[in-house]
Design a protein around this motif. Structure first.
Motif, PDB file in Angstrom:
ATOM      1  N   THR A  53      40.227  45.431  48.209  1.00 15.46           N
ATOM      2  CA  THR A  53      39.574  46.482  47.414  1.00 15.46           C
ATOM      3  C   THR A  53      38.074  46.190  47.407  1.00 15.46           C
ATOM      4  OG1 THR A  53      39.531  45.302  45.283  1.00 15.46           O
ATOM      5  CG2 THR A  53      41.571  46.484  45.819  1.00 15.46           C
ATOM      6  N   ALA A  54      37.320  47.082  46.798  1.00 11.26           N
ATOM      7  CA  ALA A  54      35.932  46.721  46.488  1.00 11.26           C
ATOM      8  C   ALA A  54      35.971  45.515  45.554  1.00 11.26           C
ATOM      9  CB  ALA A  54      35.232  47.888  45.804  1.00 11.26           C
ATOM     10  N   ILE A  55      34.895  44.749  45.538  1.00  8.46           N
ATOM     11  CA  ILE A  55      34.821  43.584  44.635  1.00  8.46           C
ATOM     12  C   ILE A  55      33.703  43.828  43.628  1.00  8.46           C
ATOM     13  CG2 ILE A  55      34.292  41.112  44.511  1.00  8.46           C
ATOM     14  CD1 ILE A  55      35.657  40.842  47.260  1.00  8.46           C
ATOM     15  N   PRO A  56      33.988  43.923  42.319  1.00  8.97           N
ATOM     16  CA  PRO A  56      35.313  43.832  41.690  1.00  8.97           C
ATOM     17  C   PRO A  56      36.152  45.088  41.932  1.00  8.97           C
ATOM     18  CG  PRO A  56      33.603  44.231  40.044  1.00  8.97           C
ATOM     19  CD  PRO A  56      32.893  44.025  41.347  1.00  8.97           C
ATOM     20  N   GLY A  57      37.489  44.884  41.996  1.00  7.74           N
ATOM     21  CA  GLY A  57      38.430  45.978  42.240  1.00  7.74           C
ATOM     22  C   GLY A  57      38.799  46.715  40.959  1.00  7.74           C
ATOM     23  N   PRO A  58      39.652  47.743  41.087  1.00  9.57           N
ATOM     24  CA  PRO A  58      39.976  48.585  39.928  1.00  9.57           C
ATOM     25  C   PRO A  58      40.604  47.825  38.755  1.00  9.57           C
ATOM     26  CG  PRO A  58      41.300  49.187  41.878  1.00  9.57           C
ATOM     27  CD  PRO A  58      40.239  48.261  42.343  1.00  9.57           C
ATOM     28  N   LYS A  59      41.508  46.890  39.026  1.00  8.09           N
ATOM     29  CA  LYS A  59      42.131  46.147  37.914  1.00  8.09           C
ATOM     30  C   LYS A  59      41.118  45.243  37.218  1.00  8.09           C
ATOM     31  CE  LYS A  59      46.881  46.206  39.671  1.00  8.09           C
ATOM     32  NZ  LYS A  59      47.926  45.386  40.328  1.00  8.09           N
ATOM     33  N   SER A  60      40.251  44.610  38.006  1.00 10.00           N
ATOM     34  CA  SER A  60      39.179  43.790  37.409  1.00 10.00           C
ATOM     35  C   SER A  60      38.255  44.663  36.567  1.00 10.00           C
ATOM     36  CB  SER A  60      38.365  43.069  38.488  1.00 10.00           C
ATOM     37  OG  SER A  60      38.979  41.852  38.853  1.00 10.00           O
ATOM     38  N   GLN A  61      37.978  45.866  37.052  1.00 12.78           N
ATOM     39  CA  GLN A  61      37.093  46.754  36.296  1.00 12.78           C
ATOM     40  C   GLN A  61      37.723  47.183  34.970  1.00 12.78           C
ATOM     41  OE1 GLN A  61      35.240  49.883  38.704  1.00 12.78           O
ATOM     42  NE2 GLN A  61      35.306  48.514  40.486  1.00 12.78           N
ATOM     43  N   GLU A  62      39.042  47.419  34.983  1.00 13.61           N
ATOM     44  CA  GLU A  62      39.753  47.733  33.736  1.00 13.61           C
ATOM     45  C   GLU A  62      39.652  46.561  32.751  1.00 13.61           C
ATOM     46  OE1 GLU A  62      43.890  48.888  34.182  1.00 13.61           O
ATOM     47  OE2 GLU A  62      43.345  50.214  35.859  1.00 13.61           O
ATOM     48  N   LEU A  63      39.900  45.356  33.268  1.00 18.82           N
ATOM     49  CA  LEU A  63      39.815  44.163  32.417  1.00 18.82           C
ATOM     50  C   LEU A  63      38.394  43.951  31.911  1.00 18.82           C
ATOM     51  CD1 LEU A  63      42.230  41.761  34.298  1.00 18.82           C
ATOM     52  CD2 LEU A  63      42.392  42.364  31.884  1.00 18.82           C
ATOM     53  N   GLN A  64      37.415  44.266  32.761  1.00 17.96           N
ATOM     54  CA  GLN A  64      36.022  44.127  32.351  1.00 17.96           C
ATOM     55  C   GLN A  64      35.709  45.052  31.167  1.00 17.96           C
ATOM     56  OE1 GLN A  64      33.885  41.905  33.034  1.00 17.96           O
ATOM     57  NE2 GLN A  64      31.937  42.764  32.365  1.00 17.96           N
ATOM     58  N   ALA A  65      36.287  46.245  31.172  1.00 20.25           N
ATOM     59  CA  ALA A  65      36.082  47.171  30.051  1.00 20.25           C
ATOM     60  C   ALA A  65      36.678  46.584  28.768  1.00 20.25           C
ATOM     61  CB  ALA A  65      36.708  48.526  30.370  1.00 20.25           C
ATOM     62  N   VAL A 100      34.750  40.584  23.902  1.00 22.59           N
ATOM     63  CA  VAL A 100      34.068  39.295  24.106  1.00 22.59           C
ATOM     64  C   VAL A 100      32.574  39.471  23.833  1.00 22.59           C
ATOM     65  CG1 VAL A 100      33.535  37.469  25.778  1.00 22.59           C
ATOM     66  CG2 VAL A 100      35.769  38.607  25.849  1.00 22.59           C
ATOM     67  N   ALA A 101      31.982  38.511  23.144  1.00 21.68           N
ATOM     68  CA  ALA A 101      30.551  38.569  22.814  1.00 21.68           C
ATOM     69  C   ALA A 101      29.713  38.736  24.079  1.00 21.68           C
ATOM     70  CB  ALA A 101      30.140  37.297  22.082  1.00 21.68           C
ATOM     71  N   ALA A 102      28.699  39.592  23.980  1.00 20.65           N
ATOM     72  CA  ALA A 102      27.853  39.907  25.129  1.00 20.65           C
ATOM     73  C   ALA A 102      27.066  38.693  25.625  1.00 20.65           C
ATOM     74  CB  ALA A 102      26.893  41.034  24.772  1.00 20.65           C
ATOM     75  N   GLY A 103      26.857  37.707  24.755  1.00 21.99           N
ATOM     76  CA  GLY A 103      26.101  36.513  25.146  1.00 21.99           C
ATOM     77  C   GLY A 103      26.814  35.619  26.150  1.00 21.99           C
ATOM     78  N   VAL A 104      28.119  35.837  26.330  1.00 21.00           N
ATOM     79  CA  VAL A 104      28.879  35.064  27.321  1.00 21.00           C
ATOM     80  C   VAL A 104      28.834  35.838  28.633  1.00 21.00           C
ATOM     81  CG1 VAL A 104      31.099  34.007  27.895  1.00 21.00           C
ATOM     82  CG2 VAL A 104      30.438  34.276  25.489  1.00 21.00           C
ATOM     83  N   GLY A 105      28.096  35.313  29.606  1.00 22.32           N
ATOM     84  CA  GLY A 105      27.947  36.020  30.876  1.00 22.32           C
ATOM     85  C   GLY A 105      29.025  35.640  31.869  1.00 22.32           C
ATOM     86  N   SER A 106      29.050  36.339  33.013  1.00 21.83           N
ATOM     87  CA  SER A 106      29.883  35.942  34.157  1.00 21.83           C
ATOM     88  C   SER A 106      29.091  36.201  35.424  1.00 21.83           C
ATOM     89  CB  SER A 106      31.195  36.735  34.213  1.00 21.83           C
ATOM     90  OG  SER A 106      32.075  36.356  33.202  1.00 21.83           O
ATOM     91  N   VAL A 107      29.227  35.310  36.385  1.00 22.02           N
ATOM     92  CA  VAL A 107      28.534  35.481  37.667  1.00 22.02           C
ATOM     93  C   VAL A 107      29.098  36.693  38.399  1.00 22.02           C
ATOM     94  CG1 VAL A 107      28.201  34.430  39.963  1.00 22.02           C
ATOM     95  CG2 VAL A 107      27.962  33.034  37.898  1.00 22.02           C
ATOM     96  N   LEU A 108      30.428  36.797  38.414  1.00 19.10           N
ATOM     97  CA  LEU A 108      31.107  37.852  39.170  1.00 19.10           C
ATOM     98  C   LEU A 108      32.340  38.270  38.372  1.00 19.10           C
ATOM     99  CD1 LEU A 108      31.472  39.493  41.788  1.00 19.10           C
ATOM    100  CD2 LEU A 108      32.599  37.499  42.788  1.00 19.10           C
ATOM    101  N   PRO A 109      32.383  39.506  37.859  1.00 21.13           N
ATOM    102  CA  PRO A 109      33.493  39.904  36.985  1.00 21.13           C
ATOM    103  C   PRO A 109      34.765  40.269  37.753  1.00 21.13           C
ATOM    104  CG  PRO A 109      31.894  41.681  37.113  1.00 21.13           C
ATOM    105  CD  PRO A 109      31.353  40.557  37.946  1.00 21.13           C
ATOM    106  N   VAL A 110      35.254  39.355  38.588  1.00 22.41           N
ATOM    107  CA  VAL A 110      36.601  39.502  39.153  1.00 22.41           C
ATOM    108  C   VAL A 110      37.502  38.572  38.343  1.00 22.41           C
ATOM    109  CG1 VAL A 110      35.768  40.085  41.471  1.00 22.41           C
ATOM    110  CG2 VAL A 110      36.366  37.727  40.964  1.00 22.41           C
ATOM    111  N   PHE A 111      38.636  39.098  37.912  1.00 19.89           N
ATOM    112  CA  PHE A 111      39.500  38.342  37.007  1.00 19.89           C
ATOM    113  C   PHE A 111      40.535  37.564  37.814  1.00 19.89           C
ATOM    114  CE2 PHE A 111      37.279  40.998  34.164  1.00 19.89           C
ATOM    115  CZ  PHE A 111      37.403  40.452  32.889  1.00 19.89           C
ATOM    116  N   THR A 112      40.542  36.249  37.613  1.00 21.12           N
ATOM    117  CA  THR A 112      41.360  35.337  38.405  1.00 21.12           C
ATOM    118  C   THR A 112      42.817  35.366  37.962  1.00 21.12           C
ATOM    119  OG1 THR A 112      39.417  33.905  38.535  1.00 21.12           O
ATOM    120  CG2 THR A 112      41.537  32.920  39.135  1.00 21.12           C
ATOM    121  N   THR A 113      43.731  35.346  38.937  1.00 19.58           N
ATOM    122  CA  THR A 113      45.152  35.160  38.611  1.00 19.58           C
ATOM    123  C   THR A 113      45.663  33.819  39.140  1.00 19.58           C
ATOM    124  OG1 THR A 113      45.766  36.393  40.595  1.00 19.58           O
ATOM    125  CG2 THR A 113      45.767  37.599  38.522  1.00 19.58           C
ATOM    126  N   ARG A 114      45.180  33.412  40.305  1.00 19.44           N
ATOM    127  CA  ARG A 114      45.587  32.112  40.872  1.00 19.44           C
ATOM    128  C   ARG A 114      44.384  31.506  41.585  1.00 19.44           C
ATOM    129  NH1 ARG A 114      50.546  32.156  44.789  1.00 19.44           N
ATOM    130  NH2 ARG A 114      49.417  33.864  45.806  1.00 19.44           N
TER     131      ARG A 114
END
Length: 443
Positions: A12-24, A30-44
């Protein structure tokens, strides 16, 4: 090492649709002060791969910021931590102790530089380890001042923010900071005015002069330095700098603290980066790579210094948690069994050869540096040494879009840093470097 297929896959595009849902969901909770380099959500994750919720598999050149050196699901870590989970999760070492904590301290005494008698105390995070090193040094010396260095990073708690050099994002708006902290120059070879060949001698002379004149050596409890500066840009202090500072500390009864939180546990091709110039720290702080991803940190040092704090003066509810200790013993077992120091040296050989070719081709690569699997490139504006954070961010983004996870760092935000797991396959390592080269061609 891991059941996870060791191949990159972009579906998929990175981040993909499921990651984008989780990002929402994340944005809402989650507090805005906690950043992420790349909002792809890890499963394994394992070996050199991170798999996300959309089924993409990314090549991991970050190791959770130098944490999963043995991989993110190393067999010995999982086995030992699982067995401990089944026995008991917690008793608090300060209430009823357990063998795992003692065993980790024994391993630290064996592995850290120097053959003097050593003791350790265990905590949860790198910042906690650094704070406790300061407490111990002050208790031992009966002095208050603490000396740190330009470009140094030591954590996000109040005291360690004061110790950290960089304002944004670590300190901005969070003061006032702890007093009696003093900052002196470091031998940053690439940016030293008279060149890298003079940096070691000149920077150490400057630092020692400032300590002597502005603070008074007799007032200094500790000097704290990363043998390879991490967040500041993977700066290796020019040769001669660390030995000169360590000798000055020794001559003046100052506790020399090596912050090996990012550089320790085989990351630089030695158990600890201090070993490169034969430095034997009085105290050494460790975390990150120590426990295969479980929260654990330590202060290890000369027994007489470690014993200076009064009984009850060190500790914390979760410090040296039994599951984290079991994981650490599994991580150390893996490092020894697979000779991860040798693996780190091989990663350096492959990466530096490839990156030197990139530097040859693109004049925006000002410097290629680092040791073992702690390698970086500093990006500059064409024909100058002016930092180029814009192109650094663009390169990182280009890598992310094709499934290569890279991190940036540096006081000027212009350093791409590479921290692959030490267990990464050489095919993945080379594929990651191919993708980096393609990003350069595109940017």
């Amino acid at each position: 090492m891991t059941a996870l297929p060791q191949e990159r896959r972009v579906v998929t595009a990175i981040p993909g649709p499921k990651s984008q849902e989780l990002q929402a969901r994340r944005t809402a909770a989650v507090a805005a002060g906690v950043g992420s380099v790349l909002p792809v959500f890890t499963t394994r994750a394992g070996g050199g791969i991170i798999e996300d919720v959309d089924g993409n598999r990314l090549i991991d050149f970050g190791s959770g910021i130098a944490v999963t050196s043995v991989g993110a699901s190393a067999e010995a870590v999982v086995r030992r931590a699982s067995a401990q989970l089944a026995d008991f999760t917690h008793s608090c070492f300060m209430v009823t102790p357990y063998e795992g904590y003692v065993e980790v301290c024994e391993q630290l005494a064996e592995l850290t530089p120097g053959d003097h008698a050593k003791k350790s105390a265990l905590f949860n995070s790198g910042a906690e380890a650094v704070e406790n090193a300061v407490k111990i040094a002050r208790a031992y010396t009966k002095r208050q001042a603490v000396v740190v260095f330009d470009h140094g990073y030591h954590g996000r708690t109040n005291l360690t923010m004061a110790l950290t050099a960089k304002n944004m994002p670590y300190k901005n708006g969070f003061g006032p900071f702890a007093p009696e902290i003093y900052r002196v120059p470091v031998a940053y070879g690439y940016r030293w005015p008279s060149g890298p060949e003079n940096a070691g001698a000149e920077a150490s002379a400057q630092a020692i002069d400032m300590i002597s004149k502005q603070i008074g050596a007799e007032n200094v409890a500790a000097v704290i330095i990363e043998p390879v500066l991490g967040e500041g840009g993977f700066i290796e202090p020019a040769k001669g700098f660390l030995p000169a500072i360590a000798q000055f500390a020794k001559d003046n009864g100052i506790v020399f603290v090596a912050d090996e939180i990012q550089s320790g546990f085989c990351r630089t091709g030695q158990w600890f980066a201090s070993e490169d110039e034969g430095i034997v720290p009085d105290l050494i702080t460790t975390a990150k790579g120590i426990a295969g991803g479980l929260p654990l940190s330590a202060v290890t040092g000369r027994a007489e210094i470690m014993d200076a704090a009064h009984a009850g003066g060190l500790g914390g509810t979760y410090g040296g948690n039994p599951v984290a200790c079991a994981a650490a013993l599994g991580a150390i077992e893996t490092m020894k069994e697979l000779d991860l120091n040798a693996r780190a040296k091989r990663i350096e050989e492959v990466m530096k050869t490839r990156l030197a070719a990139v530097q040859e081709k693109y004049d925006i690569v000002g410097d290629v540096r680092g040791r073992g699997a702690m390698i970086a490139i500093e990006l500059v504006k064409s024909g100058t040494k002016d930092p180029n954070p814009e192109v650094t961010a663009a390169l990182a983004k280009a890598c992310h879009s094709v499934g290569l996870l890279v991190l940036t760092c540096g006081t000027y935000g212009n350093v791409l840093r590479f921290l692959p797991p030490l267990v990464i396959g050489e095919d993945l390592l080379n594929e990651g470097l191919d993708l980096l080269e393609q990003a350069f061609a595109g940017v």
